[in-house]
Structures are given as structure tokens and as C-alpha cells.
Design a protein around this motif. Structure first.
Motif, PDB file in Angstrom:
ATOM      1  N   GLN A  55     -27.535 -54.559  -4.616  1.00 47.09           N
ATOM      2  CA  GLN A  55     -28.285 -54.018  -5.967  1.00 47.09           C
ATOM      3  C   GLN A  55     -28.672 -52.622  -5.891  1.00 47.09           C
ATOM      4  O   GLN A  55     -29.529 -52.248  -6.546  1.00 47.09           O
ATOM      5  N   GLU A  56     -28.197 -51.761  -4.887  1.00 45.50           N
ATOM      6  CA  GLU A  56     -28.557 -50.542  -4.843  1.00 45.50           C
ATOM      7  C   GLU A  56     -27.977 -49.585  -6.093  1.00 45.50           C
ATOM      8  O   GLU A  56     -27.162 -50.137  -6.665  1.00 45.50           O
ATOM      9  N   GLY A  57     -28.628 -48.359  -6.312  1.00 48.01           N
ATOM     10  CA  GLY A  57     -28.062 -47.687  -7.392  1.00 48.01           C
ATOM     11  C   GLY A  57     -26.551 -47.152  -7.211  1.00 48.01           C
ATOM     12  O   GLY A  57     -26.069 -47.134  -6.070  1.00 48.01           O
ATOM     13  N   PRO A  58     -25.990 -46.543  -8.235  1.00 48.84           N
ATOM     14  CA  PRO A  58     -24.494 -46.430  -7.881  1.00 48.84           C
ATOM     15  C   PRO A  58     -24.429 -45.226  -6.979  1.00 48.84           C
ATOM     16  O   PRO A  58     -23.291 -45.260  -6.257  1.00 48.84           O
ATOM     17  N   GLY A  59     -25.203 -44.112  -6.994  1.00 41.41           N
ATOM     18  CA  GLY A  59     -25.101 -43.181  -6.036  1.00 41.41           C
ATOM     19  C   GLY A  59     -24.904 -43.631  -4.470  1.00 41.41           C
ATOM     20  O   GLY A  59     -24.246 -43.269  -3.615  1.00 41.41           O
TER      21      GLY A  59
END
Length: 352
Positions: free
Chosen positions: A299-303
Motif C-alpha cells: 500500500q505504499e505510494g507510487p514513488g
């Protein structure tokens, strides 16, 4: 919450209901103030008030500002006066912002990066008060930083049943943005994987004596700090310099991956959790024959997801990469006290 606080908080929210078609100015004004009033009633002290103010910043700047000013009066040596100056400047209240910035300067709570990297102060950078505050902050930083930045934050030794104590491998812990190299007792299972665990503070201090980051201008400062603290550790413990491993989270993982890529003769492998930060990932690597573990949350951010994949690709050429994606966000896996020691044992099997 005490019974009195609960009763008061319920009372302040229990204004009489009005007809749906009759606007009530008093009620509207009170609704705007109720988060502040409830915070003042319910908070256990200045620390909790600061936390509530920070949570309100994005929702209601005036409410947050009110709480910061309250804390600034109650606890002079807190960061509240600086935060009040910042929000006042953001609102365009430059005169009031300079008053609170001067108060923060007089109380000695400022650090250079707070001022130079805060866009709220862009319109005040040429004012005498801002320039004096920055100069004073830099002088204080220069006095205290040599003993703190890049310094050892903690050392954990393996338990007695993990093998001989002579010339052990070392796992260097590179923390995430805003914290430090201290390791609480929960980290002991990682040391019990069979290596000395060495936590190091970041190379730049942020807004307190316990808040650090790694340099945002290249990775060499981190390498030098790690080598210096390894030299210090070697004065008290027999360590195997051919078996020095890196373990990092977030910005620390970015720097750990870069150090292995750029200085493979100094490091035997790396465990990289949720790499992140301002700098781009290294695009070339000299590392060959290393064991590398890359972990990130689904669930981390795209970056951050892209960074993790980039490290898997970078070290996939000529090294052995173990990969894991857990169900969480930008955080340790839920089972980290079991899974990370297992990952370290796998990484150290190669003996460097």
C-alpha cells in the motif's frame, strides 16, 4: 479523559438545536472554535496540544495557530513559537510572524534547516530578524552537531547463545527521516541473528537533538559517517570488516542501497525496507556477488514502489536478491521481529 473533561466537552458541543431554516451565527462561530476548546479541555499537556495542532494544520490553519500560541505561552522552550511564526507567515501576517520568530530565536529552539527549507519564510528571508535568527541557529548548530550528527546512536550485541564473540559481523542500521540511530529493546532479535547491530544518527540534524536525516546531496557523507563509527566500534569490539552489512528503512534504505552500489568493497550486503527520499536511486552498481533483501509494503505510494523495484532491478544484475511485498504501507512488516532476523541470517550466509 476525566469525568470533568468529558462533561465539559459534551457541554460545549451541546448548543440548542435551531430550526433547519434559521441560521444561528452564534452556533456557527462556536462550531468553528469547538476543536480548539475541546483540545484545550481534553489534552493532558503541551505535548498533546502540539500533536493536536499539527493534526489541524491542513484542516484549519487558524485553529492550529491558536493552539500553537497557547503552547508557546505555557511552555517557552517548545517549538510552538516557531510553528506559530511559520503559520502566521503562511497567512501573510508578516509583522506577527516576525514577532514569534524573534521569540523562538530568543528561546534558542531554532535549527538552520527549519528556516532555510521552510517556504513559509520566503518573503522574510531578507529581514533583520530572520537573518539574525538564522545566524544564531547556525552558531548553536555548529557547537552541538559535531557530537551528534553521524554519531553512534546505539549498539546491540548478539545474545550469549548466538556463537563466539570474537570478530563478529556488523549490521549497520540506517534509520528513516526524522528519527535517529537509537534502537529500543525490540531490536534485540535482529542482533541475535548473529551480528553486532550498530545504529548511526543521520548526517544532518533537523529540528531537535534527536531528529536527523541523511544528506540530500549525494551519499558520500553517509559512507564516511558509517566508516568512522565502524572505526570507533572496532576500538571496543572485535569486528569483521569483511562482513559489514547495511540495513535501512525509507531514506536510510535509499542510502544503504547507494552505499552498497558505490562501495561494494566496504559492504557485504544490504537489507532495504521501503526505500524513499528526495534523491534519485543510483542507476549503476559496482556490487557483484552480494546478497540483497528488498522489502516494501503493497500500500505504499507510487514513488516508493518504483524505488523498491528499481533496487530489485539494479542489484538483480550479478547479485542474489530476495524480495518481499507485505500487506502494509510505508512501515515495517507486522512480523518484523521474526522476519527481519531471518532475512539477516540469509543475507549473512554468504560470509561476504
Amino acid at each position: 479523559m476525566t469525568r470533568l473533561a468529558l462533561a465539559l466537552s459534551l457541554a460545549v458541543c451541546a448548543l440548542p438545536l435551531q430550526a433547519a431554516d434559521t441560521p444561528d451565527p452564534d452556533r456557527a462561530e462556536f462550531n468553528a472554535l469547538s476543536p480548539v476548546i475541546n483540545a484545550l479541555i481534553q489534552a493532558e499537556g503541551p505535548v498533546e496540544l502540539m500533536e493536536r495542532a499539527e493534526a489541524l494544520e491542513d484542516e484549519n490553519l487558524l485553529q492550529a495557530l491558536t493552539l500553537y500560541i497557547t503552547v508557546a505561552r505555557e511552555r517557552p522552550n517548545s517549538l510552538a513559537s516557531y510553528k506559530a511564526a511559520s503559520l502566521l507567515a503562511r497567512r501573510g501576517d508578516d509583522d506577527a510572524a516576525l514577532i514569534y520568530l524573534e521569540i523562538a530565536d530568543e528561546r534558542g529552539v531554532l535549527f538552520p534547516l527549519q528556516l532555510t527549507e521552510n517556504p513559509d519564510f520566503d518573503d522574510l528571508r531578507q529581514t533583520p530578524i530572520y537573518l539574525a535568527a538564522l545566524a544564531n541557529a547556525q552558531r548553536s548548530y555548529d557547537l552541538i552537531s559535531p557530537s551528534l550528527v553521524g554519531a553512534t546512536g546505539g549498539v546491540l550485541l548478539p545474545g550469549a547463545d548466538t556463537g563466539p564473540a570474537a570478530c563478529r559481523p556488523v549490521v549497520v542500521w540506517l534509520h528513516g527521516y526524522g528519527i535517529n540511530g537509537f534502537m529500543h529493546e525490540g531490536f534485540q532479535p535482529l542482533a541475535d541473528a548473529g551480528a553486532i547491530l550498530l545504529g548511526i544518527n543521520g548526517t544532518e540534524m533537523l529540528d531537535s537533538h534527536t531528529s536527523f536525516r541523511w544528506s540530500v546531496d549525494g551519499f558520500e557523507q553517509t559512507h564516511l559517517a558509517v566508516q568512522k563509527q565502524l572505526d570507533q566500534l572496532a576500538k571496543t569490539d572485535c569486528i569483521n570488516r569483511k562482513r559489514v552489512y547495511l540495513m535501512g528503512f525509507s531514506q536510510g534504505a535509499l542510502h544503504g542501497g547507494a552505499l552498497l552500489a558505490q562501495h561494494p568493497d566496504a559492504y557485504a550486503g544490504a537489507l532495504l525496507m521501503s526505500p524513499g527520499g528526495r534523491q534519485p536511486n543510483p542507476t549503476t552498481s559496482k556490487a557483484r556477488g552480494k546478497r540483497v533483501v528488498v522489502i516494501n509494503g503493497k500500500q505504499e505510494g507510487p514513488g516508493n514502489l518504483q524505488r523498491a523495484e528499481a533496487f530489485r532491478t539494479l542489484f538483480g544484475r550479478g547479485n542474489v536478491v530476495q524480495s518481499r511485498v507485505h500487506e502494509g504501507e510505508h512501515e515495517f512488516p507486522d512480523d518484523w521481529q521474526r522476519s527481519l532476523p531471518a532475512a539477516l541470517r540469509w543475507m549473512m550466509q554468504s560470509g561476504g
